[in-house]
Design an enzyme around this catalytic site. Structure first.
Site, PDB file in Angstrom:
ATOM      1  N   ASP A 168       0.829  -1.209   0.000  1.00  0.00           N
ATOM      2  CA  ASP A 168       0.000   0.000   0.000  1.00  0.00           C
ATOM      3  C   ASP A 168       0.868   1.265   0.000  1.00  0.00           C
ATOM      4  OD1 ASP A 168      -2.314   1.484   0.034  1.00  0.00           O
ATOM      5  OD2 ASP A 168      -2.528   1.418   2.205  1.00  0.00           O
ATOM      6  N   ASN A 170     -10.652  -2.752  -6.223  1.00  0.00           N
ATOM      7  CA  ASN A 170      -9.871  -1.758  -6.988  1.00  0.00           C
ATOM      8  C   ASN A 170     -10.521  -1.376  -8.320  1.00  0.00           C
ATOM      9  OD1 ASN A 170      -6.646  -3.035  -5.858  1.00  0.00           O
ATOM     10  ND2 ASN A 170      -7.818  -1.273  -5.111  1.00  0.00           N
TER      11      ASN A 170
HETATM   12  C1  FPP Z   1      -1.931  -0.048  -3.432  1.00  0.00           C
HETATM   13  O1  FPP Z   1      -1.470   1.274  -3.309  1.00  0.00           O
HETATM   14  C2  FPP Z   1      -1.308  -0.686  -4.584  1.00  0.00           C
HETATM   15  C3  FPP Z   1      -1.997  -1.220  -5.634  1.00  0.00           C
HETATM   16  C4  FPP Z   1      -3.461  -1.224  -5.717  1.00  0.00           C
HETATM   17  C5  FPP Z   1      -1.283  -1.795  -6.772  1.00  0.00           C
HETATM   18  C6  FPP Z   1      -0.008  -2.518  -6.497  1.00  0.00           C
HETATM   19  C7  FPP Z   1       0.789  -2.599  -7.739  1.00  0.00           C
HETATM   20  C8  FPP Z   1       2.135  -2.561  -7.827  1.00  0.00           C
HETATM   21  C9  FPP Z   1       3.037  -2.553  -6.676  1.00  0.00           C
HETATM   22  C10 FPP Z   1       2.798  -2.518  -9.156  1.00  0.00           C
HETATM   23  C11 FPP Z   1       2.434  -3.625 -10.060  1.00  0.00           C
HETATM   24  C12 FPP Z   1       2.741  -4.963  -9.539  1.00  0.00           C
HETATM   25  C13 FPP Z   1       3.044  -6.029 -10.286  1.00  0.00           C
HETATM   26  C14 FPP Z   1       3.268  -7.311  -9.591  1.00  0.00           C
HETATM   27  C15 FPP Z   1       3.220  -5.996 -11.751  1.00  0.00           C
HETATM   28  P1  FPP Z   1      -2.517   2.451  -3.446  1.00  0.00           P
HETATM   29  O2  FPP Z   1      -2.564   2.847  -4.872  1.00  0.00           O
HETATM   30  O3  FPP Z   1      -3.818   2.056  -2.840  1.00  0.00           O
HETATM   31  O4  FPP Z   1      -1.823   3.578  -2.597  1.00  0.00           O
HETATM   32  P2  FPP Z   1      -2.532   4.761  -1.787  1.00  0.00           P
HETATM   33  O5  FPP Z   1      -3.074   4.157  -0.528  1.00  0.00           O
HETATM   34  O6  FPP Z   1      -1.408   5.695  -1.533  1.00  0.00           O
HETATM   35  O7  FPP Z   1      -3.604   5.350  -2.670  1.00  0.00           O
END
Ligand code: FPP
Length: 224
Positions: free
Chosen positions: A12, A60
């Protein structure tokens, strides 16, 4: 010292990192991918057998279209660029979740799983379109359809994780203390560590320190 077979991670904080440093949530996802590679490498070094990464939840889909498209493009490019390398490193890729994506991504994911199916060094589970509640509902539906008794062993046979041990350690970065519909059944006795840092800032040392701390934790499983 506690054995460490399975680490699960809620990655996250990408969006916040991207906004803070590059004025773009998507830039945070791109940066987060580098941390994914760091963590895979260190997991292999630490002889972790299963690494589960929460990459996209069933919730998501509520995000803006451009962010969803960006994430899936990132994943597609990652697979195209890295699958041979993952295979050479003896890494087995497994998707947990409902594989309902574009035709192209579905076939890339199937291909990657098939290619790496016999690899033994570590199993990398990518949780994609994954939701724990949906997983459990589907398991109960299957039990009913196949006229099976409802008990713990049978439920586990119908989870996406049926051949995967429960996570020993669950890490969530991003300074938020919740499980967000991730491995709710499987994490019943996981040691849970919440990290303040955003996922793109999480590094090798952070990971090694958590593992060290975990190894020295007394795990009781309800006993004393
Ligand atoms: C959560 O952070 C993260 C995600 C929903 C996506 C995770 C993806 C990656 C790390 C990159 C792609 C991975 C692969 C394996 C190809 P958030 O966006 O909810 O962060 P926030 O809480 O700051 O909004």
């Amino acid at each position: 010292m506690n054995p460490l077979d399975h680490v699960a991670i809620i990655m996250d904080g990408n969006g916040r990192w991207g906004l803070k440093h590059k004025n773009s949530r998507n830039a945070g996802h791109k940066e987060g991918l580098s941390t994914v590679e760091v963590v895979i490498k260190e997991s292999i070094k630490c002889k972790v057998k299963f690494l589960t990464l929460f990459a996209f939840s069933t919730e998501n889909w509520k995000r803006p279209k451009n962010e969803i498209n960006y994430l899936f493009n990132l994943l597609e490019n990652f697979l195209v660029r890295k699958i041979d390398q993952l295979h050479k490193q003896n890494i087995k890729l497994k998707i947990i979740g409902e594989k309902k994506f574009s035709k192209n991504l579905n076939s890339l994911l199937n291909l990657a799983e098939k290619k790496t199916a016999k690899n033994k060094k570590i199993q990398l589970n990518l949780a994609l379109n994954y939701g724990s509640k949906l997983e459990l509902v589907n398991a109960f539906k299957q039990l009913k359809k196949n006229n099976k008794k409802i008990n713990e062993q049978n439920i586990e046979k119908y989870l996406y994780t049926k051949d995967i041990p429960n996570p020993d350690l669950l890490i969530r970065t991003g300074n938020t203390k919740r499980l967000s519909n991730f491995l709710l059944w499987q994490a019943s006795y996981s040691e849970i560590i919440f990290v303040k840092k955003l996922w793109p800032d999480f590094n090798n040392n952070d990971y090694k320190n958590i593992i060290k701390k975990y190894q020295n934790t007394k795990r009781n499983y309800g006993a004393i």
